[in-house]
Each structure stands twice: as C-alpha cells, then as structure tokens.
Design an enzyme around this catalytic site. Structure first.
Site, PDB file in Angstrom:
ATOM      1  N   SER A   1       0.814  -1.210   0.000  1.00 47.58           N
ATOM      2  CA  SER A   1       0.000   0.000   0.000  1.00 47.58           C
ATOM      3  C   SER A   1       0.854   1.270   0.000  1.00 47.58           C
ATOM      4  O   SER A   1       1.586   1.533  -0.938  1.00 47.58           O
ATOM      5  CB  SER A   1      -0.955  -0.035   1.195  1.00 47.58           C
ATOM      6  OG  SER A   1      -1.896   0.991   1.146  1.00 47.58           O
TER       7      SER A   1
ATOM      8  N   ASP B   1      -2.585   5.922  -3.500  1.00 48.02           N
ATOM      9  CA  ASP B   1      -1.458   5.246  -2.868  1.00 48.02           C
ATOM     10  C   ASP B   1      -1.047   4.060  -3.725  1.00 48.02           C
ATOM     11  O   ASP B   1      -1.589   3.840  -4.809  1.00 48.02           O
ATOM     12  CB  ASP B   1      -1.789   4.835  -1.438  1.00 48.02           C
ATOM     13  CG  ASP B   1      -2.926   3.823  -1.350  1.00 48.02           C
ATOM     14  OD1 ASP B   1      -3.694   3.715  -2.322  1.00 48.02           O
ATOM     15  OD2 ASP B   1      -3.053   3.144  -0.313  1.00 48.02           O
TER      16      ASP B   1
ATOM     17  N   ASP C   1      -1.405   0.805  -3.849  1.00 47.51           N
ATOM     18  CA  ASP C   1      -2.336  -0.214  -4.346  1.00 47.51           C
ATOM     19  C   ASP C   1      -3.702   0.358  -4.694  1.00 47.51           C
ATOM     20  O   ASP C   1      -4.612  -0.374  -5.054  1.00 47.51           O
ATOM     21  CB  ASP C   1      -2.477  -1.350  -3.335  1.00 47.51           C
ATOM     22  CG  ASP C   1      -3.191  -0.933  -2.054  1.00 47.51           C
ATOM     23  OD1 ASP C   1      -3.162   0.269  -1.726  1.00 47.51           O
ATOM     24  OD2 ASP C   1      -3.763  -1.812  -1.382  1.00 47.51           O
TER      25      ASP C   1
ATOM     26  N   ASP D   1      -6.155   1.576  -3.019  1.00 42.48           N
ATOM     27  CA  ASP D   1      -7.373   1.363  -2.244  1.00 42.48           C
ATOM     28  C   ASP D   1      -7.799   2.647  -1.534  1.00 42.48           C
ATOM     29  O   ASP D   1      -8.839   2.685  -0.880  1.00 42.48           O
ATOM     30  CB  ASP D   1      -7.235   0.202  -1.256  1.00 42.48           C
ATOM     31  CG  ASP D   1      -6.188   0.426  -0.174  1.00 42.48           C
ATOM     32  OD1 ASP D   1      -5.418   1.398  -0.265  1.00 42.48           O
ATOM     33  OD2 ASP D   1      -6.118  -0.404   0.760  1.00 42.48           O
TER      34      ASP D   1
END
Length: 452
Positions: free
Chosen positions: A100, A242, A244, A246
């Site tokens: 992340s 960010d 990833d 999410d």
C-alpha cells in the site's frame, strides 16, 4: 511469538522479513483451507508495481499450485479490482501483493474471501497455524494445480467503475498515480467518461512507488493543479492514489488538500439526498476530525467511530448495516459498489457529483471546517511503552489539558513500527504543545528501555 498477520495482511521488508519462502508457505496454507477445483474456482492474484512483486508472486503461485489449487494472475491492478473480480467470477479467493502506502522496500500479502471481503481474524489465524504443518497435501500428476494469466477479467472492474457514473465533460482532472497500481486504469477510465486528464507520476515504475508522489505526498499534485488554474483552465481537480489504489486523496482548484473526511461528507450528503445512506450515518475512525462530525450533524447525519484501520470500519458497517464508511487517510468503502476501500471508484463517484451539480470541489466540501489536528509519529516497535507509568501519566495530563474541546489519541500503527500521537481541538497552540509533550515522553521511555 507475535501474530504474523497485521491489520492489513502480512507485511515486511521484501526478501527480508517477507521472504519468497514465507510467501510460498502462505500460499500453501491458504489454498489448503479453501474450496478446490470446480467447487471453489481459482485463486486470483494481483499486485502493485513494486520490484519485489514478481518475486513474491512466483513463490505464492508455487505454494497455491503445490496443494492442488489453480491460480490466475491478474497482473498489476488496484486492490479493489482484486476484490471486485474475485466476487464477480466466483473465485475461491483473491490475493493482493502490495504494501500500500509503505516504502519501496516493503511488500505485503493480503487475502480476500470468495465474497470479496477481507478474511476474518479467525481465518487468518487458521492460515498462520497451518503454515508449517506437515499435513498439507502434496498432490502429483494431474492433481497438481495450474497457473495462468487472466484473460480480460479486468472488464468486471471497469463495469464497476462506470456503474452510476456521470459524464465528466468539462472537468479537468490531474491524476497522480504515485507510480503505483492506478497508473493506467484511472486515466483510461476518466477519459472514457469524458474528462480532460493530465497525468503525473503515472508510470509503471516500482522503483519510485510512493516516492514524493501520490497520496503519500500531495505536493506535486498541488503544483500541477495550481498551474492549470493559473493558466485559465476551469473546473480543475486533482486526485492522488497510494501504491495499491485502495485509497484516494484530492486537491481542489485552489491547490488545497482535501482529506477523506471531506470526501465522505460529500458522498454522504449525496447519498442522503438520494435516500441511499443506509443507517443514516457514516462509519469513520477515531482519527476523523471533529469538524467533519460537526458538518455531518448539521445535515442530520450521524458519525460512528471505529478503531483505526479500514477492516474495523468494514466490520462495523457489516455488523450494523451502514452503507458508507472510511478513513481520514482516503480509504472510502461504499457498499453500493464494492466490498473494500476503492480509490478509483471513490474518485469517479466524487467527480460525478461535481459534474452533476456543476460545482467545484472547494464549494462542495466547504461546510467541513476542520479543527486543528496534529499527528506525531514516534518510531519504535516497543508497543509496551504505552503501559509505562510515565507515559500513562503524560497521556492523562494531556487529556486533562485538552478538556472537552479537544481529543487525544495515542496508538501503535497496525502496518509500521510506529506509535502515533494525535490530538485535535480548537486551540492550535495547545494541541501542538500536548502532542509534543506526549511524544517526547514516549521517546524518552523508549530510549530508557534501549539503555537497560
């Protein structure tokens, strides 16, 4: 021995704490617990752009197939895409290889069940208990699992992104991909919806993921937005992701940063007007600003606070039937569309509100007047410092000083070796002083531990 799984999967320095050997063992243990063959479908694996991603993916695939399960590689995709595709294709599970927002050298492995939700603590504990079990199956011949690359499975996620979206003609959107998983998907989707898109840091470059870019550092995005506005472009907005994807953070047309609290306020207000705000409240965390809470109250919307971590927000949403929740950091969970934090969908939903209402981002969220909030991170893995009498005393004194007009929160990070000290209140100087005092006491006690 400490628990292997943290608040968002297993994380560590890739090839350091998080080795290929550990990835293989995780793959074997997880796959052994899941339905096999036609009954459960394959295990889907996605990753971000980190250099260590392919190494860990190869090991994870080897582990999955070694117990007789099939694996399908989705390649570089956002975390929410893995959750969506897992759910839509009746896969046995989804796995994301990403750390992340963490630094380049870190990586992580997190699992989604066949329903698209992150695994429960109990199921993670079961996987952890099986990691070194000699009883795991070792099939041979035609019983060995196979691995393949996905063929057009991304269409399911694009369907989600376009679901309920408005035409975005007239919006100038600057996208900061943070050199992460959103680098290609988001610009493509926004252009398909009619937005004019300017890309920054939208390259597949895992050697720069989260480095002075994306949701971890909004400065480049703020500069780009201000330059477009100064050049006479109208209705400019910036969005950053960010590693990833999410989570997403935004910059309004003036170059001001817009937090997840602001975004949740905008989405909640829109959902309330459409009678889509199940439960009449938003689930956020103890980190959400009191100004956000006050703005929701003026709209007749409640705020439910959960522990820090999107999994805890998610648990409260599922348990009590709420449709919207998230974190100040930009994780937003909207059950109308997905089962986890979804940065790209959050961006499209917010931009659709702007397009439909013909307003600017600054105007849309101006009712959220944030109270001064200060956060200091103390780097240490000694969580037990929080029960040290001197630290307990310092925390109590700070809480007394802030009184009813402020709030203090001291907690260990769930993803990094940090103790986070946060305070907020209407008196900026007082908030800064109390945070500094508590952080300094924690640092002193950590140093004392180290010297004994």
């Amino acid at each position: 021995m400490s628990r292997l799984f943290g608040t968002d999967g297993v994380r560590g320095v890739a090839n350091g704490e998080l080795t290929p050997e550990l990835a293989l063992r995780l793959g074997r243990a997880a796959a052994a617990l899941l339905p096999n063959g036609e009954e459960g479908g394959p295990i889907l694996i996605g990753r971000d752009t980190r250099l260590s991603g392919t190494m860990l993916e190869a090991a994870l695939v080897a582990g999955v197939t070694s117990v007789g399960h099939n694996a399908v590689s989705l390649g570089i995709v956002p975390t929410p895409a893995v959750a969506c595709i897992t759910r839509r294709t009746a896969a046995a599970a989804g796995v994301v290889i990403s750390a992340s927002h963490n630094p380049i050298e870190d990586n992580g492995i997190k699992f989604f069940g066949s329903d698209g939700f992150k695994l429960s603590d109990a199921l993670e504990d079961s996987i952890e208990a099986l990691i070194d079990s000699p009883e795991l199956p070792r099939p041979t011949g035609t019983k060995v699992g196979t691995a393949r690359v996905a063929a057009n499975l991304g269409r399911y996620y694009y369907d989600e992104l376009y679901d309920g979206a408005a035409e975005l003609h007239g919006l100038n959107v600057v996208v900061d991909g943070g050199f992460g998983a959103a680098y290609a998907i988001v610009p493509y989707a926004l252009r398909k919806l009619g937005a004019t898109v300017t890309e920054i840091n939208c390259e597949n470059d895992g050697s720069r993921i989260n480095v002075e870019s994306g949701a971890t550092d909004l400065r480049a995005l703020q500069v780009a937005v201000r330059e477009l506005t100064a050049a006479g472009e109208r209705r400019v907005v910036g969005v950053a992701f960010d590693g990833d994807a999410d989570r997403a953070l935004f910059v309004d047309e003036t170059g001001a940063a817009i937090s997840g609290d602001h975004v949740m306020f905008a989405l909640a207000s829109s959902m309330q007007a459409r009678d889509q705000l199940e439960g009449g409240a938003v689930v956020a965390t103890v980190m959400s600003n009191i100004g956000f809470e006050r703005a929701l109250e003026r709209r007749g919307i409640g705020l439910i606070r959960a522990a820090v971590g999107d999994r805890y927000v998610l648990e409260r949403m599922r348990a009590d039937g709420y449709a919207l929740g998230g974190e100040q950091s930009g994780h937003v969970i909207d059950f109308r569309y997905n089962t986890t934090g979804d940065g790209p969908k959050t961006a499209i939903t917010l931009l659709s509100i702007l397009a439909t209402q013909g307003t600017t981002l600054h105007e849309l969220v101006q009712d959220v007047v944030t109270a001064p909030q200060v956060l200091v991170n103390v780097r240490t893995s000694r969580r037990d410092v929080l029960v040290n009498p001197a630290v307990v005393e310092a925390i109590a004194a700070a809480e007394a000083a802030l009184g009813h007009s402020g709030r203090l929160l001291v907690r260990p990070s769930g993803t990094e070796p940090l103790i986070r000290v946060m305070a907020e209140g209407d008196d900026q100087a007082l908030v800064e002083a109390e945070v500094s005092r508590v952080a300094a006491r924690i640092e002193q006690e950590v140093e004392r531990f180290a010297s004994t």
